[in-house]
Design a protein around this motif. Structure first.
Motif, PDB file in Angstrom:
ATOM      1  N   PHE A 371       0.870  -1.173   0.000  1.00  0.00           N
ATOM      2  CA  PHE A 371       0.000   0.000   0.000  1.00  0.00           C
ATOM      3  C   PHE A 371       0.908   1.223   0.000  1.00  0.00           C
ATOM      4  O   PHE A 371       2.131   1.092   0.109  1.00  0.00           O
ATOM      5  CB  PHE A 371      -0.934   0.001   1.231  1.00  0.00           C
ATOM      6  N   GLY A 372       0.317   2.400  -0.121  1.00  0.00           N
ATOM      7  CA  GLY A 372       1.158   3.590  -0.026  1.00  0.00           C
ATOM      8  C   GLY A 372       0.687   4.738  -0.880  1.00  0.00           C
ATOM      9  O   GLY A 372      -0.474   4.802  -1.300  1.00  0.00           O
ATOM     10  N   HIS A 373       1.617   5.645  -1.129  1.00  0.00           N
ATOM     11  CA  HIS A 373       1.339   6.915  -1.792  1.00  0.00           C
ATOM     12  C   HIS A 373       1.596   6.743  -3.296  1.00  0.00           C
ATOM     13  O   HIS A 373       2.676   7.047  -3.802  1.00  0.00           O
ATOM     14  CB  HIS A 373       2.203   8.018  -1.195  1.00  0.00           C
ATOM     15  N   ALA A 374       0.576   6.273  -3.996  1.00  0.00           N
ATOM     16  CA  ALA A 374       0.757   5.863  -5.390  1.00  0.00           C
ATOM     17  C   ALA A 374       1.102   7.020  -6.304  1.00  0.00           C
ATOM     18  O   ALA A 374       1.784   6.842  -7.313  1.00  0.00           O
ATOM     19  CB  ALA A 374      -0.520   5.177  -5.893  1.00  0.00           C
ATOM     20  N   GLY A 375       0.648   8.221  -5.987  1.00  0.00           N
ATOM     21  CA  GLY A 375       0.837   9.357  -6.880  1.00  0.00           C
ATOM     22  C   GLY A 375       2.284   9.709  -7.123  1.00  0.00           C
ATOM     23  O   GLY A 375       2.627  10.268  -8.169  1.00  0.00           O
ATOM     24  N   ASN A 376       3.174   9.394  -6.164  1.00  0.00           N
ATOM     25  CA  ASN A 376       4.596   9.608  -6.411  1.00  0.00           C
ATOM     26  C   ASN A 376       5.388   8.310  -6.350  1.00  0.00           C
ATOM     27  O   ASN A 376       6.602   8.322  -6.168  1.00  0.00           O
ATOM     28  CB  ASN A 376       5.192  10.660  -5.458  1.00  0.00           C
ATOM     29  N   GLY A 377       4.688   7.179  -6.502  1.00  0.00           N
ATOM     30  CA  GLY A 377       5.376   5.895  -6.580  1.00  0.00           C
ATOM     31  C   GLY A 377       5.962   5.403  -5.271  1.00  0.00           C
ATOM     32  O   GLY A 377       6.784   4.489  -5.262  1.00  0.00           O
ATOM     33  N   ASN A 378       5.543   5.990  -4.150  1.00  0.00           N
ATOM     34  CA  ASN A 378       6.076   5.630  -2.829  1.00  0.00           C
ATOM     35  C   ASN A 378       5.244   4.474  -2.260  1.00  0.00           C
ATOM     36  O   ASN A 378       4.175   4.679  -1.706  1.00  0.00           O
ATOM     37  CB  ASN A 378       6.018   6.848  -1.913  1.00  0.00           C
ATOM     38  N   ILE A 379       5.751   3.249  -2.431  1.00  0.00           N
ATOM     39  CA  ILE A 379       5.017   2.057  -2.033  1.00  0.00           C
ATOM     40  C   ILE A 379       5.598   1.484  -0.745  1.00  0.00           C
ATOM     41  O   ILE A 379       6.809   1.271  -0.624  1.00  0.00           O
ATOM     42  CB  ILE A 379       5.075   0.981  -3.141  1.00  0.00           C
ATOM     43  N   HIS A 380       4.711   1.231   0.220  1.00  0.00           N
ATOM     44  CA  HIS A 380       5.122   0.584   1.469  1.00  0.00           C
ATOM     45  C   HIS A 380       4.990  -0.927   1.263  1.00  0.00           C
ATOM     46  O   HIS A 380       3.879  -1.462   1.173  1.00  0.00           O
ATOM     47  CB  HIS A 380       4.257   1.070   2.626  1.00  0.00           C
ATOM     48  N   VAL A 381       6.124  -1.576   1.159  1.00  0.00           N
ATOM     49  CA  VAL A 381       6.196  -3.015   0.910  1.00  0.00           C
ATOM     50  C   VAL A 381       6.349  -3.722   2.254  1.00  0.00           C
ATOM     51  O   VAL A 381       7.359  -3.546   2.944  1.00  0.00           O
ATOM     52  CB  VAL A 381       7.372  -3.359  -0.018  1.00  0.00           C
ATOM     53  N   ASN A 382       5.353  -4.511   2.636  1.00  0.00           N
ATOM     54  CA  ASN A 382       5.343  -5.173   3.933  1.00  0.00           C
ATOM     55  C   ASN A 382       5.565  -6.673   3.769  1.00  0.00           C
ATOM     56  O   ASN A 382       4.767  -7.357   3.115  1.00  0.00           O
ATOM     57  CB  ASN A 382       4.003  -4.939   4.631  1.00  0.00           C
ATOM     58  N   LEU A 383       6.639  -7.177   4.352  1.00  0.00           N
ATOM     59  CA  LEU A 383       6.931  -8.599   4.344  1.00  0.00           C
ATOM     60  C   LEU A 383       6.450  -9.178   5.677  1.00  0.00           C
ATOM     61  O   LEU A 383       6.956  -8.797   6.742  1.00  0.00           O
ATOM     62  CB  LEU A 383       8.429  -8.857   4.176  1.00  0.00           C
ATOM     63  N   LEU A 384       5.452 -10.047   5.620  1.00  0.00           N
ATOM     64  CA  LEU A 384       4.850 -10.587   6.830  1.00  0.00           C
ATOM     65  C   LEU A 384       5.574 -11.875   7.216  1.00  0.00           C
ATOM     66  O   LEU A 384       5.546 -12.865   6.475  1.00  0.00           O
ATOM     67  CB  LEU A 384       3.362 -10.852   6.617  1.00  0.00           C
ATOM     68  N   ILE A 385       6.220 -11.860   8.380  1.00  0.00           N
ATOM     69  CA  ILE A 385       7.035 -13.008   8.781  1.00  0.00           C
ATOM     70  C   ILE A 385       6.818 -13.335  10.255  1.00  0.00           C
ATOM     71  O   ILE A 385       6.328 -12.511  11.035  1.00  0.00           O
ATOM     72  CB  ILE A 385       8.538 -12.743   8.551  1.00  0.00           C
ATOM     73  N   ASP A 386       7.207 -14.543  10.600  1.00  0.00           N
ATOM     74  CA  ASP A 386       7.263 -14.969  11.996  1.00  0.00           C
ATOM     75  C   ASP A 386       8.718 -14.832  12.447  1.00  0.00           C
ATOM     76  O   ASP A 386       9.584 -15.603  12.014  1.00  0.00           O
ATOM     77  CB  ASP A 386       6.803 -16.423  12.125  1.00  0.00           C
ATOM     78  N   PRO A 387       9.036 -13.862  13.310  1.00  0.00           N
ATOM     79  CA  PRO A 387      10.436 -13.630  13.687  1.00  0.00           C
ATOM     80  C   PRO A 387      11.061 -14.778  14.470  1.00  0.00           C
ATOM     81  O   PRO A 387      12.280 -14.825  14.622  1.00  0.00           O
ATOM     82  CB  PRO A 387      10.357 -12.362  14.536  1.00  0.00           C
ATOM     83  N   ASP A 388      10.231 -15.696  14.964  1.00  0.00           N
ATOM     84  CA  ASP A 388      10.760 -16.850  15.701  1.00  0.00           C
ATOM     85  C   ASP A 388      11.066 -18.034  14.788  1.00  0.00           C
ATOM     86  O   ASP A 388      11.572 -19.058  15.254  1.00  0.00           O
ATOM     87  CB  ASP A 388       9.761 -17.281  16.779  1.00  0.00           C
ATOM     88  N   ASP A 389      10.758 -17.898  13.508  1.00  0.00           N
ATOM     89  CA  ASP A 389      11.026 -18.944  12.525  1.00  0.00           C
ATOM     90  C   ASP A 389      12.303 -18.563  11.770  1.00  0.00           C
ATOM     91  O   ASP A 389      12.276 -17.749  10.844  1.00  0.00           O
ATOM     92  CB  ASP A 389       9.840 -19.079  11.571  1.00  0.00           C
ATOM     93  N   ALA A 390      13.428 -19.173  12.160  1.00  0.00           N
ATOM     94  CA  ALA A 390      14.723 -18.781  11.604  1.00  0.00           C
ATOM     95  C   ALA A 390      14.781 -18.995  10.094  1.00  0.00           C
ATOM     96  O   ALA A 390      15.359 -18.180   9.363  1.00  0.00           O
ATOM     97  CB  ALA A 390      15.843 -19.566  12.288  1.00  0.00           C
ATOM     98  N   GLU A 391      14.178 -20.068   9.623  1.00  0.00           N
ATOM     99  CA  GLU A 391      14.203 -20.344   8.191  1.00  0.00           C
ATOM    100  C   GLU A 391      13.413 -19.288   7.422  1.00  0.00           C
ATOM    101  O   GLU A 391      13.838 -18.828   6.360  1.00  0.00           O
ATOM    102  CB  GLU A 391      13.627 -21.745   7.948  1.00  0.00           C
ATOM    103  N   GLU A 392      12.257 -18.880   7.970  1.00  0.00           N
ATOM    104  CA  GLU A 392      11.461 -17.855   7.307  1.00  0.00           C
ATOM    105  C   GLU A 392      12.157 -16.512   7.344  1.00  0.00           C
ATOM    106  O   GLU A 392      12.117 -15.746   6.369  1.00  0.00           O
ATOM    107  CB  GLU A 392      10.086 -17.762   7.967  1.00  0.00           C
ATOM    108  N   VAL A 393      12.832 -16.201   8.434  1.00  0.00           N
ATOM    109  CA  VAL A 393      13.585 -14.950   8.532  1.00  0.00           C
ATOM    110  C   VAL A 393      14.673 -14.905   7.468  1.00  0.00           C
ATOM    111  O   VAL A 393      14.913 -13.867   6.837  1.00  0.00           O
ATOM    112  CB  VAL A 393      14.183 -14.793   9.946  1.00  0.00           C
ATOM    113  N   ALA A 394      15.325 -16.034   7.244  1.00  0.00           N
ATOM    114  CA  ALA A 394      16.375 -16.090   6.219  1.00  0.00           C
ATOM    115  C   ALA A 394      15.787 -15.881   4.825  1.00  0.00           C
ATOM    116  O   ALA A 394      16.363 -15.165   3.993  1.00  0.00           O
ATOM    117  CB  ALA A 394      17.093 -17.442   6.291  1.00  0.00           C
ATOM    118  N   ARG A 395      14.626 -16.498   4.558  1.00  0.00           N
ATOM    119  CA  ARG A 395      13.971 -16.292   3.261  1.00  0.00           C
ATOM    120  C   ARG A 395      13.539 -14.839   3.085  1.00  0.00           C
ATOM    121  O   ARG A 395      13.614 -14.282   1.983  1.00  0.00           O
ATOM    122  CB  ARG A 395      12.762 -17.216   3.131  1.00  0.00           C
TER     123      ARG A 395
END
Length: 461
Positions: A371-395
């Motif tokens: 989501f974000g401020h589309a008019g100037n191309g400023n996109i908020h890219v959110n990566l949803l992760i489980d911080p307790d999952d070491a393998e997912e954190v690495a990915r």
């Protein structure tokens, strides 16, 4: 790192004055964090009161080799105010005076601890607003807005703090007070130190006063919500809207994952099959607002449009914004430790960028919400992760690296308004030309020869 000897403590207490120095770790810990969730213990906290005391503190820290980190109210997301090398945190929260408002010259002079919301309320009474409006406006300070060049949705039409600040008073890393800028909207004498200091995250100088350029409140505003079958149709609409003469004062985008997430926690009045939406606002003279609304609405009518709604009343405006405003609470609930990046790409490449993000999500198995401020191309890219999952954190780390590479390949930049701080510092040399980076280090050394002002932030070593 120098210890706080009895002599240094005594000198800090003398400079700070009564009730303006904290040294007990239990008292200092709350000033060692920001919204990045990083935290480190400062050796002491000093509350700024006036410019002379700030200059004296800088001189003491330069002489002692103590890091000095300026802080507003800690709403930043990149660790830029975290004292990861120890030292002194200088809090500007008590230096919060609105010194004067001059409607005839369209300017206001304020101290750095004034919150954005308080400033907006004060100048609205005189018929003005200051365009920067970050989501955290209720609690973020003007000093913080300047430190990060934080802008918000209105930047698409009205620009960032750099375009809306006339001048500054500041203290260099040697403890010398200087003034930048002018009281007029024109002025080309000397180098533009005002714009250089804005966005420098307290690494060059400490701002003690800002002269802000004000904009008259618009007579009228219209709010529209455009819903699309997919994000690619929405991106096409953004390009069409930004290619016609009427510039919206807000143009926000949400992708299908964001809509799905909000729908779990809030009843949404959206058509079936909604895969993306745009929140659009236009403002201007009352006599022209309907034509402006019509022009923007027509541009939004691209293939894939499911619905275009216009709000006629204040309640309808609130209803249309409900989906967008429910997003941040939903994200905090689902992924309280998400990775949130505010990258920017040219508007014409938004579709290609989003295609790339979808491919990365498939390749890495990391869920990405945009989501974000589309008019100037400023996109908020959110990566949803489980911080307790070491393998997912690495990915996720691999995915983030690829996101940054994609942004730069498309001619974008790694940060639009959140700053660099610690979170993005080690990626900066991918974007900056080597010679430009060398010049920036030289500028840092000129402003701050002892290297005490927020060391280790913003630029890689």
């Amino acid at each position: 790192m120098p210890d706080l000897t009895a002599g240094l403590r005594a000198e800090l207490a003398r400079i700070a004055g009564d009730g303006a120095l904290l040294t007990d770790p239990a008292d200092c810990w709350p000033y060692g964090y920001d919204n990045s969730r990083r935290q480190a213990l400062p050796q002491a906290v000093v509350f700024a009161r006036d410019e002379d005391r700030v200059a004296a503190l800088v001189r003491l820290c330069a002489e002692a080799g103590l890091p000095l980190i300026a802080r507003g109210l800690g709403t930043g997301t990149t660790g830029a105010t975290v004292p990861d090398r120890g030292g002194i945190v200088l809090s500007f929260e008590r230096m919060d005076q609105i010194k004067r408002i001059e409607p005839g010259d369209r300017l206001a002079v304020v101290e750095p601890g004034v919150t954005n919301a308080r400033l907006q309320q004060a100048i609205a009474a005189a018929g003005f607003f200051w365009p920067p409006d970050p989501t955290s406006a209720a609690t973020c300070t003007i000093g913080g807005n300047l430190a990060y060049n934080s802008a918000g949705p209105r930047a698409v039409k009205y620009g960032t703090p750099r375009e809306n600040t006339l001048g500054l008073r500041a203290v260099s890393g040697t403890g010398e007070v200087f003034h930048t800028g002018v009281l007029t909207t024109k002025g080309v004498v000397g180098y533009d130190l005002t714009r250089l200091i804005i966005g420098s995250e307290g690494t060059l100088a400490l701002v003690t006063e800002a002269t802000l350029k004000l904009t008259p409140l618009p007579e009228a505003k219209r709010t529209l919500r455009a819903t699309y079958a997919d994000i690619h149709s929405a991106a096409l609409a953004v390009s069409a809207i930004m290619a016609q003469p009427v510039t919206p004062c807000a143009l926000e985008i949400m992708d299908g994952s964001a809509i799905e997430m909000v729908s779990r926690y809030s009843e949404l009045d959206l058509p079936d099959g909604a895969g993306a939406l745009l929140m659009i606002e236009v403002d201007g003279p009352a006599a022209c607002i309907r034509e402006a609304q019509r022009a923007v609405g027509e541009a939004a009518r691209v293939s894939g449009l499911l619905e275009l709604r216009l709000a006629e009343t204040a309640d309808e405006v609130a209803a249309l914004w409900k989906t967008r405003k429910a997003l941040s609470p939903a994200l905090r609930h689902i992924a309280p430790k998400k990775i949130n990046e505010d990258v920017v790409v040219p508007v014409s490449h938004m579709g290609e960028f989003i295609d790339g993000l979808e491919q990365l999500a498939r390749e890495t198995g990391i869920r990405i919400v945009n989501f974000g401020h589309a008019g100037n191309g400023n996109i908020h890219v959110n990566l949803l992760i489980d911080p307790d999952d070491a393998e997912e954190v690495a990915r996720a780390a691999h995915c983030l690296d690829a996101v940054f590479a994609l942004v730069l390949r498309l001619g974008g930049t790694l940060s639009g308004e959140h700053g660099v701080g610690l979170e993005k510092r080690d990626f900066v040399d991918r974007e900056l030309d080597p010679m430009a980076l060398k010049l920036m280090h030289a500028i840092k050394a000129q402003f701050d020869p002892a290297g005490i002002l927020n060391p280790g932030k913003s630029l890689p070593g």
